[in-house]
Design a protein around this motif. Structure first.
Motif, PDB file in Angstrom:
ATOM      1  N   ALA A 133      16.884  -5.557  38.946  1.00 15.64           N
ATOM      2  CA  ALA A 133      17.754  -4.836  38.341  1.00 15.64           C
ATOM      3  C   ALA A 133      17.836  -4.810  36.913  1.00 15.64           C
ATOM      4  O   ALA A 133      18.411  -3.775  36.254  1.00 15.64           O
ATOM      5  CB  ALA A 133      19.052  -4.595  39.203  1.00 15.64           C
ATOM      6  N   LEU A 134      17.496  -5.845  36.382  1.00 17.72           N
ATOM      7  CA  LEU A 134      17.778  -6.034  34.792  1.00 17.72           C
ATOM      8  C   LEU A 134      16.743  -5.703  34.132  1.00 17.72           C
ATOM      9  O   LEU A 134      17.113  -5.320  32.979  1.00 17.72           O
ATOM     10  CB  LEU A 134      17.789  -7.684  34.801  1.00 17.72           C
ATOM     11  CG  LEU A 134      18.820  -8.505  35.633  1.00 17.72           C
ATOM     12  CD1 LEU A 134      18.765  -9.794  35.260  1.00 17.72           C
ATOM     13  CD2 LEU A 134      20.144  -7.804  35.495  1.00 17.72           C
ATOM     14  N   VAL A 135      15.398  -5.646  34.602  1.00 14.27           N
ATOM     15  CA  VAL A 135      14.364  -5.235  33.658  1.00 14.27           C
ATOM     16  C   VAL A 135      14.320  -3.978  32.686  1.00 14.27           C
ATOM     17  O   VAL A 135      14.122  -3.837  31.649  1.00 14.27           O
ATOM     18  CB  VAL A 135      12.856  -5.033  34.503  1.00 14.27           C
ATOM     19  CG1 VAL A 135      11.918  -4.690  33.691  1.00 14.27           C
ATOM     20  CG2 VAL A 135      12.862  -6.357  35.253  1.00 14.27           C
ATOM     21  N   GLU A 136      14.611  -2.767  33.413  1.00 11.05           N
ATOM     22  CA  GLU A 136      14.428  -1.474  32.861  1.00 11.05           C
ATOM     23  C   GLU A 136      15.769  -1.549  31.460  1.00 11.05           C
ATOM     24  O   GLU A 136      15.248  -1.049  30.466  1.00 11.05           O
ATOM     25  CB  GLU A 136      14.849  -0.563  33.615  1.00 11.05           C
ATOM     26  CG  GLU A 136      14.476   0.849  33.162  1.00 11.05           C
ATOM     27  CD  GLU A 136      14.180   1.852  34.146  1.00 11.05           C
ATOM     28  OE1 GLU A 136      13.300   2.862  33.809  1.00 11.05           O
ATOM     29  OE2 GLU A 136      14.493   1.791  35.120  1.00 11.05           O
ATOM     30  N   SER A 137      16.898  -2.018  31.849  1.00 15.36           N
ATOM     31  CA  SER A 137      17.662  -2.108  30.635  1.00 15.36           C
ATOM     32  C   SER A 137      17.240  -2.869  29.814  1.00 15.36           C
ATOM     33  O   SER A 137      17.214  -2.566  28.547  1.00 15.36           O
ATOM     34  CB  SER A 137      19.067  -2.710  31.050  1.00 15.36           C
ATOM     35  OG  SER A 137      19.796  -1.823  32.300  1.00 15.36           O
ATOM     36  N   LYS A 163      25.378  -3.353  29.569  1.00 11.62           N
ATOM     37  CA  LYS A 163      25.602  -4.545  28.597  1.00 11.62           C
ATOM     38  C   LYS A 163      25.413  -5.869  29.290  1.00 11.62           C
ATOM     39  O   LYS A 163      24.844  -6.934  29.084  1.00 11.62           O
ATOM     40  CB  LYS A 163      26.893  -4.426  28.216  1.00 11.62           C
ATOM     41  CG  LYS A 163      26.921  -3.392  26.972  1.00 11.62           C
ATOM     42  CD  LYS A 163      28.436  -3.468  26.286  1.00 11.62           C
ATOM     43  CE  LYS A 163      28.481  -2.588  25.163  1.00 11.62           C
ATOM     44  NZ  LYS A 163      29.847  -2.582  24.539  1.00 11.62           N
ATOM     45  N   ASP A 164      26.017  -5.797  30.667  1.00 15.75           N
ATOM     46  CA  ASP A 164      25.780  -6.966  31.529  1.00 15.75           C
ATOM     47  C   ASP A 164      24.470  -7.415  31.845  1.00 15.75           C
ATOM     48  O   ASP A 164      24.207  -8.564  32.010  1.00 15.75           O
ATOM     49  CB  ASP A 164      26.944  -6.729  32.716  1.00 15.75           C
ATOM     50  CG  ASP A 164      26.752  -8.147  33.524  1.00 15.75           C
ATOM     51  OD1 ASP A 164      27.200  -9.282  33.264  1.00 15.75           O
ATOM     52  OD2 ASP A 164      26.228  -8.107  34.846  1.00 15.75           O
ATOM     53  N   ARG A 165      23.599  -6.279  32.155  1.00 18.75           N
ATOM     54  CA  ARG A 165      22.218  -6.621  32.823  1.00 18.75           C
ATOM     55  C   ARG A 165      21.509  -6.900  31.419  1.00 18.75           C
ATOM     56  O   ARG A 165      20.758  -7.814  31.721  1.00 18.75           O
ATOM     57  CB  ARG A 165      21.796  -5.139  33.152  1.00 18.75           C
ATOM     58  CG  ARG A 165      22.087  -4.667  34.523  1.00 18.75           C
ATOM     59  CD  ARG A 165      21.629  -3.486  35.070  1.00 18.75           C
ATOM     60  NE  ARG A 165      22.126  -2.999  36.207  1.00 18.75           N
ATOM     61  CZ  ARG A 165      22.010  -1.666  36.858  1.00 18.75           C
ATOM     62  NH1 ARG A 165      21.235  -1.045  36.040  1.00 18.75           N
ATOM     63  NH2 ARG A 165      22.225  -1.463  38.080  1.00 18.75           N
ATOM     64  N   ILE A 166      21.748  -6.469  30.303  1.00 16.52           N
ATOM     65  CA  ILE A 166      20.948  -6.700  29.254  1.00 16.52           C
ATOM     66  C   ILE A 166      21.355  -8.108  28.695  1.00 16.52           C
ATOM     67  O   ILE A 166      20.553  -9.165  28.548  1.00 16.52           O
ATOM     68  CB  ILE A 166      21.219  -5.933  28.034  1.00 16.52           C
ATOM     69  CG1 ILE A 166      20.671  -4.590  28.228  1.00 16.52           C
ATOM     70  CG2 ILE A 166      20.633  -6.459  26.589  1.00 16.52           C
ATOM     71  CD1 ILE A 166      21.211  -3.516  27.183  1.00 16.52           C
ATOM     72  N   HIS A 167      22.532  -8.636  28.886  1.00 16.80           N
ATOM     73  CA  HIS A 167      23.078  -9.992  28.781  1.00 16.80           C
ATOM     74  C   HIS A 167      22.318 -11.126  29.421  1.00 16.80           C
ATOM     75  O   HIS A 167      21.723 -12.022  29.199  1.00 16.80           O
ATOM     76  CB  HIS A 167      24.432 -10.064  28.807  1.00 16.80           C
ATOM     77  CG  HIS A 167      25.105 -11.712  28.689  1.00 16.80           C
ATOM     78  ND1 HIS A 167      25.152 -12.403  27.648  1.00 16.80           N
ATOM     79  CD2 HIS A 167      25.527 -12.365  29.565  1.00 16.80           C
ATOM     80  CE1 HIS A 167      25.340 -13.597  27.614  1.00 16.80           C
ATOM     81  NE2 HIS A 167      25.826 -13.730  29.030  1.00 16.80           N
ATOM     82  N   GLN A 168      22.213 -10.803  30.782  1.00 13.92           N
ATOM     83  CA  GLN A 168      21.740 -11.417  31.850  1.00 13.92           C
ATOM     84  C   GLN A 168      20.065 -11.715  31.768  1.00 13.92           C
ATOM     85  O   GLN A 168      19.640 -12.690  31.748  1.00 13.92           O
ATOM     86  CB  GLN A 168      21.906 -11.059  33.322  1.00 13.92           C
ATOM     87  CG  GLN A 168      23.423 -11.123  33.839  1.00 13.92           C
ATOM     88  CD  GLN A 168      23.487 -10.561  35.021  1.00 13.92           C
ATOM     89  OE1 GLN A 168      22.726 -11.076  36.150  1.00 13.92           O
ATOM     90  NE2 GLN A 168      24.312  -9.499  35.397  1.00 13.92           N
ATOM     91  N   ALA A 169      19.339 -10.462  31.359  1.00 16.97           N
ATOM     92  CA  ALA A 169      18.066 -10.485  31.044  1.00 16.97           C
ATOM     93  C   ALA A 169      17.795 -11.311  29.948  1.00 16.97           C
ATOM     94  O   ALA A 169      16.649 -12.167  30.004  1.00 16.97           O
ATOM     95  CB  ALA A 169      17.738  -9.041  30.949  1.00 16.97           C
ATOM     96  N   ARG A 170      18.466 -11.246  28.853  1.00 18.53           N
ATOM     97  CA  ARG A 170      18.366 -11.986  27.628  1.00 18.53           C
ATOM     98  C   ARG A 170      18.403 -13.443  27.847  1.00 18.53           C
ATOM     99  O   ARG A 170      17.624 -14.387  27.616  1.00 18.53           O
ATOM    100  CB  ARG A 170      19.260 -11.633  26.441  1.00 18.53           C
ATOM    101  CG  ARG A 170      18.891 -10.301  26.107  1.00 18.53           C
ATOM    102  CD  ARG A 170      20.007  -9.995  24.755  1.00 18.53           C
ATOM    103  NE  ARG A 170      19.594  -8.757  24.085  1.00 18.53           N
ATOM    104  CZ  ARG A 170      20.495  -7.993  23.495  1.00 18.53           C
ATOM    105  NH1 ARG A 170      21.742  -8.371  23.164  1.00 18.53           N
ATOM    106  NH2 ARG A 170      20.010  -6.884  22.872  1.00 18.53           N
TER     107      ARG A 170
END
Length: 181
Positions: A133-137, A163-170
């Motif tokens: 779920a984090l990849v595309e963002s 923003k949350d997904r991007i933070h987790q992905a980073r």
């Protein structure tokens, strides 16, 4: 590259079935798509292959673009997905041929840019496997250079979720890539 009004007119004409407009639009998009694919793939020929796939997909699915989000954001999604798909296909072919794949990039035989991109693709593959779920963002924001708002519009999710997904992905990618991200 594009004036907003000119791009909208070109897209509308291409969606209406004007073959000249479609051809012109694809020709204008080609450098943008190739640059996007080149951010993922270390070799020019691989980026070219992904760009061709992306342009074919854009042409084939142009009628599906509904105007939600920006057209160039839609193109970014397609180009990013084509590059990732090309990478996965190359990796599968290498694995199927039983070629010895290095555990990590050898700096003596791989350019810094190519090695970094290969590391990035491996980290993205791990992110996709563990947190799909984090990849595309992440791809749209950090590799596609879309704004948070554009990512939210493109994915049709709330800005806070993006923003949350991007933070987790980073955080995940930082752990996989070290401090270089």
């Amino acid at each position: 590259m594009f004036e907003d009004d000119a791009l909208e007119r070109m897209v509308a004409a291409a969606r209406a079935g004007d073959p000249g407009a479609t051809e012109y639009l694809l020709a204008k998009l080609r450098p943008v798509v190739l640059r996007r694919c080149s951010r993922f793939l270390p070799h020019h020929a691989d980026a070219e292959e992904a760009a061709q796939d992306a342009l074919l997909s854009i042409s084939t699915h142009l009628h599906e673009y509904g105007g939600r989000g920006s057209f160039l954001g839609w193109v970014t999604v397609i180009a990013s997905n084509a590059a990732r798909s090309t990478y996965r296909s190359m990796r599968r072919r290498a694995e199927d041929s039983h070629a010895d794949l290095p555990e990590s990039v050898d700096p003596r035989t791989t350019s810094v840019i190519a090695g970094t991109r290969l590391d990035l693709m491996e980290a993205l593959a791990a992110l996709e496997q563990q947190h799909p779920a984090l990849v595309e963002s992440f791809v749209l924001r950090d590799l596609g250079d879309l704004t948070y708002v554009q990512v939210a519009e493109e994915l049709d999710v709330p800005l806070g979720t993006v923003k949350d997904r991007i933070h987790q992905a980073r955080r995940f990618m930082r752990g996989r890539l070290g401090s270089g991200l």
